[in-house]
Design a protein around this motif. Structure first.
Motif, PDB file in Angstrom:
ATOM      1  N   TYR A  94     -12.816  21.946   0.804  1.00 34.16           N
ATOM      2  CA  TYR A  94     -12.421  21.570   2.163  1.00 34.16           C
ATOM      3  C   TYR A  94     -13.018  22.526   3.194  1.00 34.16           C
ATOM      4  O   TYR A  94     -13.311  22.120   4.324  1.00 34.16           O
ATOM      5  N   ASN A  95     -13.199  23.783   2.807  1.00 28.94           N
ATOM      6  CA  ASN A  95     -13.823  24.739   3.728  1.00 28.94           C
ATOM      7  C   ASN A  95     -15.293  24.399   3.941  1.00 28.94           C
ATOM      8  O   ASN A  95     -15.805  24.444   5.066  1.00 28.94           O
ATOM      9  N   GLU A 142     -10.630  26.090  12.031  1.00 29.86           N
ATOM     10  CA  GLU A 142     -10.289  24.756  12.550  1.00 29.86           C
ATOM     11  C   GLU A 142      -9.794  24.841  13.989  1.00 29.86           C
ATOM     12  O   GLU A 142     -10.158  24.018  14.843  1.00 29.86           O
ATOM     13  N   HIS A 147      -9.569  29.792   7.212  1.00 27.94           N
ATOM     14  CA  HIS A 147      -9.921  28.370   7.329  1.00 27.94           C
ATOM     15  C   HIS A 147      -9.202  27.739   8.516  1.00 27.94           C
ATOM     16  O   HIS A 147      -9.811  27.015   9.328  1.00 27.94           O
ATOM     17  N   ASN A 148      -7.897  28.011   8.633  1.00 31.46           N
ATOM     18  CA  ASN A 148      -7.113  27.433   9.725  1.00 31.46           C
ATOM     19  C   ASN A 148      -7.564  27.951  11.080  1.00 31.46           C
ATOM     20  O   ASN A 148      -7.593  27.208  12.070  1.00 31.46           O
ATOM     21  N   TYR A 155      -9.824  24.804  -2.812  1.00 28.11           N
ATOM     22  CA  TYR A 155      -9.793  25.155  -1.396  1.00 28.11           C
ATOM     23  C   TYR A 155     -11.214  25.189  -0.818  1.00 28.11           C
ATOM     24  O   TYR A 155     -11.438  24.820   0.336  1.00 28.11           O
ATOM     25  N   LEU A 180      -7.022  30.978   3.390  1.00 22.50           N
ATOM     26  CA  LEU A 180      -6.470  29.787   4.035  1.00 22.50           C
ATOM     27  C   LEU A 180      -6.275  30.010   5.529  1.00 22.50           C
ATOM     28  O   LEU A 180      -6.512  29.103   6.339  1.00 22.50           O
ATOM     29  N   ALA A 191     -13.647  32.722   5.076  1.00 17.77           N
ATOM     30  CA  ALA A 191     -12.848  31.959   4.111  1.00 17.77           C
ATOM     31  C   ALA A 191     -13.694  31.584   2.900  1.00 17.77           C
ATOM     32  O   ALA A 191     -13.237  31.672   1.747  1.00 17.77           O
ATOM     33  N   ASN A 192     -14.940  31.186   3.144  1.00 18.79           N
ATOM     34  CA  ASN A 192     -15.839  30.813   2.045  1.00 18.79           C
ATOM     35  C   ASN A 192     -16.024  31.963   1.060  1.00 18.79           C
ATOM     36  O   ASN A 192     -15.995  31.778  -0.160  1.00 18.79           O
ATOM     37  N   LEU A 232     -14.775  30.611   9.182  1.00 20.01           N
ATOM     38  CA  LEU A 232     -14.974  29.739   8.020  1.00 20.01           C
ATOM     39  C   LEU A 232     -15.847  30.411   6.967  1.00 20.01           C
ATOM     40  O   LEU A 232     -15.622  30.237   5.758  1.00 20.01           O
TER      41      LEU A 232
END
Length: 715
Positions: free
Chosen positions: A359-360, A326, A322-323, A356, A319, A344-345, A341
């Motif tokens: 959204y990623n 962004e 991911h943030n 989750y 997470l 995160a994936n 990203l």
């Protein structure tokens, strides 16, 4: 004291004399002190949990002096603790699984089987994110409990409803989640436990906030705070602060959000709760992200990421990646955004966290679209669409189709783009139809039924509580009155004593901070005045006043120095402190330049109201990194060096010297011996010098190399 209470509760569980209130205490301690309770339970649990049959287990329990039921209760509690996020003992998940497998062999009663279903569901949800199986197993647990109303079964039912509400909320199933949370509160009122009621109210507050009903959310959090104020349980208070920070963040009340978030962070630091501290830092980062302060957001995301890496909390790491993606996307650093990203994936795929991952994938498609990398946009938009269909998320399907359509158009595939647009339009129509049906049916049936059921239950509980109170009120009234009178007399005496001592302490503290000749604020007052709101620190030397206590005597020098301090404050708008005759310190709350401050004081000088002056000035904060703070003593000594340089110029019109640092200036230059380090840094160009004189004519004080190392205080 609290630790001994944990030990007592665990011992009651083991010896089989656990009463209703002690069961409540175990549940509260599970939530407040899980690590201490875990340590206590482990110390009295058999090292080996490998039994091939119920008979073998019963024989082992008998050898340890327990019944099989007592030892099973202990194992159920231990497995719950192993699966708690705050318990960070190595091998805890493996031990939880071992207990679950053992319970499949030895569980016999309805309660034991229900607890087994709950633990198995919790394990699958926490470790493998298999939320559908978690819901199914908890439903089996409720069926196994049936209509049992003993205290132990009620508490287990409370735990099951809490798990169902949380899992359905994560899986974006609002109606089942609301039903579970309403039943959670219903059960809490049946248990008549304020702590558990407050916990249930907070759960409803979280539900309504997630579902964009902030007014209802605030009502439930307010009720939770009202109940929590009756006792002192720091973990619950910190969690309420964290959730209120999220609520105010979503309500776009940024100051309140940061206030509650920092309060929660301080509490979790003192409790040593790394996982919740990481979560709190993420909330602070999101507040800064929402206000467009992306660099501050990145700092807090990275701090949270470091904690999660130490705790091996993989989902939280995903997470945060991911943030961070962004954040860098909003700073137009697209390649760095993609790097985070993709990390995160990898985590979400490895942990099978599709809720989750969708959204990623969507954000990767958005970043790729901004980079005009159409094959990459198409790849991740298609994957996001697949996951959104799998999870039955129509709004996310519409967004993914939008990225897909854009990529098709950019590549000249207009037929495919038209098909994507048609799918998006069809989904939007279906959503509108579902919204109409939901407003007309759901509101008038299931939700209303749950609300009425809850209100009836609350009224019943209030009536029972009133009846219980009447039985004991008359007996306790006389005792309470006598104790109250005694306590009132003692409190009155203590109040008068504390009030008198407070006045004495305040007078002594004020006196200590004063300069002895004039009673003006002195050096200690200056140190206490330097804060985050201080924008500048200056030292002002008035040459003709440096020995005024000797040339005029204290009786004449004191009022003269007091008048000078008053004039300086009026001219500059600064707080003025007298360090010794002729030497003043100024703290400013507005940003200024040394030349501007010197000009104000020079105009005053040229009117014939002050003697020749020398000024040393530093801006605050002195370092570019806001996380590194220099002690007030260090800042004052830095300004002293600037003043020494100004005095060395010997300019008849007066002189000033100001310091400032570069963005990359390290904090290490502010170490002892400070004068020597600062002079070296001036030569190396790490500190800029600003003056109205000639820089090469400044004579810095000579400093000898110290015989041993000292360290300056850096906060």
């Amino acid at each position: 004291m609290y630790f001994f209470r944990v030990i007592f509760i665990a011992s009651m569980l083991l010896i089989g004399t656990t009463q209703a209130d002690e069961l409540d205490d175990i549940e509260i301690n599970f939530r407040e002190q899980p690590r201490q309770l875990h340590s206590t339970v482990v110390s009295s649990t058999p090292k080996s949990l490998r039994y091939l049959s119920l008979k073998e287990f019963q024989a082992s329990a008998s050898e340890l002096g327990y019944t099989s039921g007592q030892l099973i209760n202990q194992l159920i509690l231990l497995a719950r603790l192993d699966l708690d996020a705050q318990v960070l003992v190595p091998g805890r998940l493996e031990q939880a699984l071992e207990i679950i497998e053992l319970l499949k062999i030895i569980a016999r009663s309805d309660y034991e089987k229900a607890a087994l279903y709950n633990l198995e569901g919790r394990y699958l949800g926490r470790v493998d994110q298999q939320y559908q199986q978690t819901v199914a197993l908890n439903q089996q647990a409720l069926e196994q409990l049936g209509e049992a109303e003993d205290k132990r079964s009620q508490l287990l039912r409370y735990v099951i409803y809490e798990d169902l509400g949380t899992v359905n909320l994560i899986a974006k199933q609002p109606i089942p989640s609301l039903n579970a949370y309403n039943l959670l509160r219903d059960t809490a009122y049946q248990l008549r436990n304020d702590y558990l009621i407050a916990n249930a109210e907070a759960a409803l507050g979280k539900y309504y906030n997630v579902n964009d009903q902030q007014t209802k959310s605030l009502q439930h959090y307010t009720e939770a705070f009202r109940l929590a104020s009756r006792y002192n349980h720091p973990n619950q208070k910190a969690l309420l602060q964290l959730n209120l920070a999220k609520l105010y963040r979503d309500m776009e009340q940024w100051d309140e959000a940061l206030e509650f978030a920092h309060g929660a962070a301080d509490a979790y630091k003192s409790m040593g709760s790394g996982s919740f501290l990481s979560h709190t830092m993420t909330v602070i980062a999101m507040v800064y992200a929402n206000t467009g302060e992306w660099n501050k957001a990145i700092d807090y995301y990275l701090n949270a990421q470091q904690l999660d890496a130490e705790l091996k909390n993989f989902i939280a790491q995903g997470l945060n990646f991911h943030n961070l993606g962004e954040a860098y996307f909003n700073l137009n650093d697209h390649q760095v955004a993609l790097d985070y990203l993709f990390q995160a994936n990898a985590i979400f795929k490895d942990r099978k966290s599709n809720h989750y991952l969708v959204y990623n994938e969507m954000l990767i498609a958005e970043v790729s679209q901004a980079m005009e990398d159409w094959p990459l946009t198409m790849q991740h938009a298609t994957e996001a669409l697949r996951l959104a269909k799998l999870l039955e998320l129509p709004q996310e399907q519409i967004e993914a189709l939008g990225y897909q359509t854009h990529a098709y158009k950019a590549q000249g595939q207009y037929q495919q783009a038209l098909l994507s647009q048609e799918q998006s339009f069809q989904l939007q129509q279906e959503l509108l139809e579902q919204e109409r049906n939901t407003n007309s049916n759901v509101s008038s049936s299931a939700v209303t039924e749950q609300k009425l059921k809850l209100e009836v239950s609350q009224l019943r509980q209030e009536k029972l509580q009133q009846q219980d109170s009447l039985h004991t009120r008359n007996i306790l009234l006389a005792i309470t009155l006598g104790l109250s009178l005694l306590l009132l007399a003692l409190a009155t005496q203590q109040y008068k004593l504390r009030k008198r001592m407070a006045k004495i302490n305040l007078a002594q503290k004020t006196k200590m901070q004063q300069e002895p000749i004039t009673s003006l604020p002195g050096y200690l007052a200056l140190l206490g005045s330097v804060s985050s709101t201080t924008k500048g620190l200056a030292l002002l030397s008035l040459e003709d006043e440096l020995n005024s206590d000797l040339t005029l005597g204290n009786s004449l020098a004191a009022p003269r120095l007091a008048q000078l301090a008053e004039d300086i404050a009026a001219i500059t708008g600064a707080k003025v402190f007298l360090l010794r005759p002729g030497l003043f310190a100024l703290t400013l709350t507005e940003e200024t330049r040394p030349a501007q401050l010197y000009r104000q004081l020079s105009d005053w000088q040229f009117q014939g109201l002050a003697p020749k002056l020398a000024l040393g000035y530093i801006p605050l904060p002195l370092l570019a990194n806001p996380d590194v703070k220099l002690s007030p003593e260090t800042l004052v000594e830095t300004a002293q060096l600037a003043l020494a340089g100004a005095i060395s110029l010997q300019n008849n019109q007066g002189s000033y010297v100001g310091f400032s640092t570069l963005d990359f200036t390290p904090a290490a230059i502010f170490s002892a011996p400070l004068y020597l380090q600062l002079q070296k840094s001036i030569i190396r160009g790490l500190i800029r010098v600003e003056t109205n004189g000639e820089k090469d004519k400044i004579h810095w004080p000579e400093v000898l190399q110290p015989s041993r190392s000292e360290h300056v205080s850096i906060i």
